[in-house]
Design a protein around this motif. Structure first.
Motif, short mmCIF file in Angstrom:
data_model
loop_
_atom_site.label_atom_id
_atom_site.label_comp_id
_atom_site.label_asym_id
_atom_site.label_seq_id
_atom_site.Cartn_x
_atom_site.Cartn_y
_atom_site.Cartn_z
N THR A 200 0.83 -1.21 0.00
CA THR A 200 0.00 0.00 0.00
C THR A 200 0.86 1.25 0.00
OG1 THR A 200 -1.71 -1.17 1.24
CG2 THR A 200 -1.84 1.21 1.20
N ARG A 201 1.89 1.27 0.81
CA ARG A 201 2.75 2.45 0.89
C ARG A 201 3.47 2.68 -0.45
NH1 ARG A 201 4.61 5.51 4.99
NH2 ARG A 201 6.52 6.70 4.60
N GLY A 202 3.89 1.57 -1.08
CA GLY A 202 4.55 1.70 -2.38
C GLY A 202 3.63 2.31 -3.43
N LEU A 203 2.36 1.89 -3.43
CA LEU A 203 1.40 2.46 -4.38
C LEU A 203 1.12 3.92 -4.04
CD1 LEU A 203 -0.45 1.83 -6.81
CD2 LEU A 203 -2.27 1.38 -5.16
N ASN A 204 0.96 4.23 -2.74
CA ASN A 204 0.72 5.61 -2.33
C ASN A 204 1.87 6.53 -2.74
OD1 ASN A 204 -1.82 5.35 -1.15
ND2 ASN A 204 -1.00 4.80 0.84
N GLU A 205 3.09 6.06 -2.55
CA GLU A 205 4.25 6.86 -2.92
C GLU A 205 4.29 7.11 -4.42
OE1 GLU A 205 8.85 5.98 -3.61
OE2 GLU A 205 8.19 5.45 -1.58
N SER A 235 17.96 5.00 -3.47
CA SER A 235 17.13 4.06 -2.70
C SER A 235 16.14 3.35 -3.59
CB SER A 235 16.39 4.81 -1.59
OG SER A 235 15.55 5.82 -2.13
N LYS A 236 15.58 4.05 -4.56
CA LYS A 236 14.61 3.45 -5.47
C LYS A 236 15.29 2.49 -6.42
CE LYS A 236 10.22 3.44 -6.69
NZ LYS A 236 9.15 3.11 -5.74
N VAL A 237 16.47 2.86 -6.92
CA VAL A 237 17.20 2.00 -7.84
C VAL A 237 17.61 0.71 -7.15
CG1 VAL A 237 19.31 1.79 -9.21
CG2 VAL A 237 17.99 3.91 -9.27
N MET A 238 18.07 0.82 -5.90
CA MET A 238 18.47 -0.38 -5.16
C MET A 238 17.31 -1.33 -4.96
SD MET A 238 21.68 -0.50 -4.49
CE MET A 238 21.67 -1.72 -3.16
N SER A 239 16.09 -0.81 -4.87
CA SER A 239 14.93 -1.65 -4.60
C SER A 239 14.52 -2.48 -5.81
CB SER A 239 13.74 -0.81 -4.15
OG SER A 239 13.23 -0.05 -5.23
N CYS A 240 15.01 -2.13 -7.00
CA CYS A 240 14.59 -2.89 -8.18
C CYS A 240 15.76 -3.53 -8.91
CB CYS A 240 13.81 -1.99 -9.14
SG CYS A 240 14.76 -0.61 -9.78
N THR A 241 16.99 -3.41 -8.38
CA THR A 241 18.14 -4.02 -9.01
C THR A 241 18.34 -5.42 -8.45
OG1 THR A 241 19.21 -1.88 -9.31
CG2 THR A 241 20.63 -3.83 -9.38
N ALA A 242 18.50 -6.39 -9.34
CA ALA A 242 18.64 -7.79 -8.92
C ALA A 242 19.89 -8.39 -9.55
CB ALA A 242 17.40 -8.57 -9.31
N THR A 243 20.17 -9.63 -9.19
CA THR A 243 21.32 -10.34 -9.71
C THR A 243 20.88 -11.70 -10.22
OG1 THR A 243 22.70 -9.27 -8.05
CG2 THR A 243 23.63 -11.18 -9.17
N PHE A 244 21.41 -12.10 -11.38
CA PHE A 244 21.09 -13.42 -11.89
C PHE A 244 21.79 -14.49 -11.07
CE2 PHE A 244 20.26 -11.23 -16.08
CZ PHE A 244 18.90 -11.48 -16.04
N SER A 245 21.37 -15.74 -11.23
CA SER A 245 21.92 -16.83 -10.42
C SER A 245 23.40 -17.07 -10.71
CB SER A 245 21.13 -18.12 -10.67
OG SER A 245 21.14 -18.43 -12.06
N PRO A 360 5.91 -7.94 -8.77
CA PRO A 360 6.63 -9.16 -9.14
C PRO A 360 7.59 -9.57 -8.04
CG PRO A 360 7.45 -7.26 -10.38
CD PRO A 360 6.24 -6.80 -9.64
N ILE A 361 7.70 -10.87 -7.81
CA ILE A 361 8.60 -11.40 -6.78
C ILE A 361 9.36 -12.59 -7.34
CG2 ILE A 361 7.23 -10.62 -4.81
CD1 ILE A 361 6.06 -13.41 -4.62
N ASP A 362 10.43 -13.00 -6.65
CA ASP A 362 11.21 -14.15 -7.07
C ASP A 362 11.36 -15.13 -5.92
OD1 ASP A 362 13.03 -13.03 -5.38
OD2 ASP A 362 14.57 -12.65 -6.88
N LEU A 371 9.93 -4.16 -2.90
CA LEU A 371 8.83 -4.43 -3.83
C LEU A 371 8.64 -3.23 -4.75
CD1 LEU A 371 6.20 -5.97 -1.36
CD2 LEU A 371 7.59 -7.22 -3.02
N LEU A 372 8.11 -3.50 -5.92
CA LEU A 372 7.80 -2.46 -6.89
C LEU A 372 6.30 -2.57 -7.21
CD1 LEU A 372 9.86 -0.48 -8.06
CD2 LEU A 372 9.85 -1.81 -10.18
N PRO A 373 5.43 -2.00 -6.35
CA PRO A 373 4.00 -2.25 -6.48
C PRO A 373 3.35 -1.45 -7.62
CG PRO A 373 4.60 -1.61 -4.22
CD PRO A 373 5.75 -1.27 -5.12
#
Length: 631
Positions: A200-205, A235-245, A360-362, A371-373
């Motif tokens: 909810t907070r992510g959508l509100n933001e 902070s926002k970039v870190m929340s959506c940056t991931a690493t492959f296996s 989306p989640i993994d 999360l990226l709501p």
């Protein structure tokens, strides 16, 4: 005051497990239970008489739509303990009107005013606390477009968003403190609440798009229906940056948001949101789902696909939305999953917000994972439309596919109702792709808007014929009117919420009519060892495929679960839970009609019906089966 139209709401509830100091600690921490609270800062604390304190507070509230700015408040809060052990907290705005200093305005917030408000918490003789809450706000409705002005003038909105939200949260915490509860996916309820709040907070933001959160609006393509903003803050970039296996990073340099608001007419917000949840293929693009989830880790194989749990009318689930096997070689045969939250799908009350939020989640997803709501929020501007059947959306998919509306109910009249839907989608991107991702997001959002408009039109024009042909109210006897009043009052007593609109609860006759036409299947049974059905509304008779005359021939254990091995066990457990704490909840299942036909339901609640709605002895047990349909 008349021109400003300040809105006040009061509520009272007994919380049998929490002490006054515990209750006060929770209520004073607004970000904990008020989803619209962006921040609340205690600027200064001063001692006062009677072991009291005076606090200077600054609070910011998110705007519920994209059509109006957020609100902020400068508040004085006085807390004191009375001689009888009661705890009182009083709040009001600090302003020059009362001789206080004039606090500087903060852009882009509109300064709201809190008139005398607060809560009184009295210790209860049997333990726990009795809580009285008063919320009285002036949200400056002159500053918003006329279409959303009811949101800022409505006492019902204040009641649902603040007063009732606080009481529901307290009831949930009190229940968890005395019961060992493990929900789906092995999560404790507190962890699910945190996930829900994060969504909810992510959508509100995202909807707020405030500069101090890192958002900036990019140039329009000449049509102002969709707003595109970008956030490249660390902070926002870190929340959506991931690493492959294999350890190679997938670098995202920013997050792009596409958002829009639209006016809906003559459609029930719960019905529309229920359809969007159940028929994702009608509005979503599966290939774009794959693209926008491409920054996530490719190992999804261990994720459960189930409902995680529910609390206070909110539900969390993990859903599979397809795979990305055709997207690119590095994503071969990747299943895509969403963490999804929905609420307000079975509400029919002014001021109730219906939401469908997902991210989306993994496989590495944990309670503290970023999360990226994205999602939908629908807010009724007035009393929503009554739906003709709780399962009408189950048949609407075929209606949309063939393009022919269903039959209308003969003699069914519809009054005009309005709601504002706000849509927001977030997409991670790399800097060199910003322009192309923005164009694709804008096109995708317009496609979603078009699909929603088509679905809403079909819903508003296709009131499908319900299971039962008769919708006539049975004769209104004094006994039936009294029972209806007790059912409604007891529901309010146990759940701290309204089963029907407050205006319909003014008399036993109006309560009976509202219960009879309620979309949930409502059944009453005796308190005997073998509970026999004694009352059902029209939806309940439809679900049971029976009549009022034949109702007493049916026992509750034959209804509750279609699985022969669980019938008696589930019935006994539910009745025992109701006897112990006054109410019980079941998160979805299958029941059986009198003809043995299975009917699924999204949620069922049961509560003890008390004489005089809470002051007297137990009369019977009432069940409400929500979102039911024949399998």
């Amino acid at each position: 005051c008349a021109s400003l139209r300040p809105r006040r709401h009061g509520a009272c509830q007994k919380c049998s497990r929490l002490l006054p100091t515990q209750v006060a600690e929770i209520l004073k921490d607004r970000p904990l239970w008020l989803r619209d609270c962006r921040s609340m800062e205690v600027v200064n604390v001063l001692p006062a008489g009677s072991n009291g304190t005076i606090e200077l507070l600054y609070m910011q509230l998110y705007a519920p739509t994209t059509l109006a700015p957020a609100r902020d408040f400068w508040l004085m809060r006085y807390t004191s303990i009375l001689d009888d052990g009661s705890l009182v907290v009083c709040e009001r705005s600090l302003s020059s009107k009362q001789g206080g200093p004039s606090m500087p305005l903060v852009q882009p917030f509109v300064r709201g005013e809190m008139l005398p408000s607060g809560f009184l918490i009295r210790p209860s003789d049997g333990g726990g606390s009795v809580i009285h809450i008063v919320d009285h706000l002036d949200l400056e409705p002159w500053s918003v477009p006329e279409v959303v002005r009811p949101l800022y003038e409505s006492s019902a909105m204040v009641a649902q968003k603040m007063s009732m939200a606080a009481l529901r949260y307290l009831r949930q915490v009190a229940h968890e403190d005395t019961h060992s509860v493990i929900t789906g996916w092995g999560r404790q309820p507190a962890a699910l609440r945190a996930l829900s709040q994060k969504l909810t907070r992510g959508l509100n933001e995202t909807l707020g798009g405030l500069a101090d959160d890192g958002w900036s609006v990019i140039e329009s393509d000449g049509v102002d229906d969709v707003c595109i903003s970008v956030n490249s803050s660390p902070s926002k970039v870190m929340s959506c940056t991931a690493t492959f296996s294999d350890g190679l990073p997938m670098v995202s340099t920013g997050v792009l948001c596409a958002k829009a608001s639209m006016l809906l007419q003559d459609v029930s917000p719960p019905s529309l949101l229920r359809f969007l949840r159940e028929h994702r293929s009608q509005w979503a693009d599966s290939s774009l789902d794959a693209f926008f989830a491409s920054a996530l880790k490719p190992n999804f194989s261990n994720l459960p696909m189930s409902r995680l749990g529910g609390f206070s009318g909110q539900f969390l689930e993990v859903i599979k939305i397809g795979n990305a096997s055709n997207y690119q070689d590095t994503l071969m045969h990747r299943d895509l999953f969403l963490l999804q939250m929905y609420n307000g799908i079975d509400e029919n009350t002014m001021g109730t917000c219906s939401e469908l939020i997902f991210a989306p989640i993994d496989a590495s997803f944990g309670d503290d994972s970023p999360l990226l709501p994205s999602g939908f929020r629908i807010i009724p501007m007035e009393s929503p439309l009554d739906t003709s059947s709780p399962n009408c959306t189950l048949d609407l998919a075929s209606t949309l596919e063939v393009g022919t509306p269903g039959s209308r109910i003969p003699g069914h009249s519809r009054s005009s109702s309005k709601a504002v839907m706000t849509i927001a989608f977030q997409f991670a991107f790399e800097s060199h792709l910003q322009d192309s991702v923005a164009a694709m997001a804008r096109q995708y959002m317009r496609s979603i808007i078009s699909s929603v408009q088509r679905i809403a039109l079909a819903l508003s024009s296709s009131h499908l014929v319900p299971h039962g042909s008769s919708r006539l109210l049975p004769p209104v006897t004094p006994e039936a009117a009294t029972l209806s009043r007790w059912i409604v009052q007891s529901y309010r007593f146990h759940f701290g919420a309204e089963l029907i609109k407050a205006a319909d609860a003014s008399s036993g006759e109006s309560a009976l009519k509202a219960l009879w036409q309620h979309t949930s299947a409502i059944l009453c049974c005796s308190l005997k060892a073998m509970p026999v059905l004694t009352f059902a509304n029209q939806s309940g008779l439809d679900m049971l495929e029976t009549t009022l005359a034949a109702l007493r021939e049916i026992t509750m254990d034959k209804v509750l679960d279609y699985d022969q091995g669980r019938k008696s066990l589930l019935c006994a457990d539910l009745m025992a839970s109701v006897a112990e704490q006054g109410y019980a909840c079941v998160e979805g299942g299958t029941c059986a009609s009198s003809m043995g036909r299975p009917a699924s339901y999204g949620k069922a609640v049961a509560w003890k019906v008390l004489d005089d709605g809470g002051a007297g002895a137990a009369h019977c047990v009432c069940f409400a089966f929500m979102d039911w349909s024949f399998v």
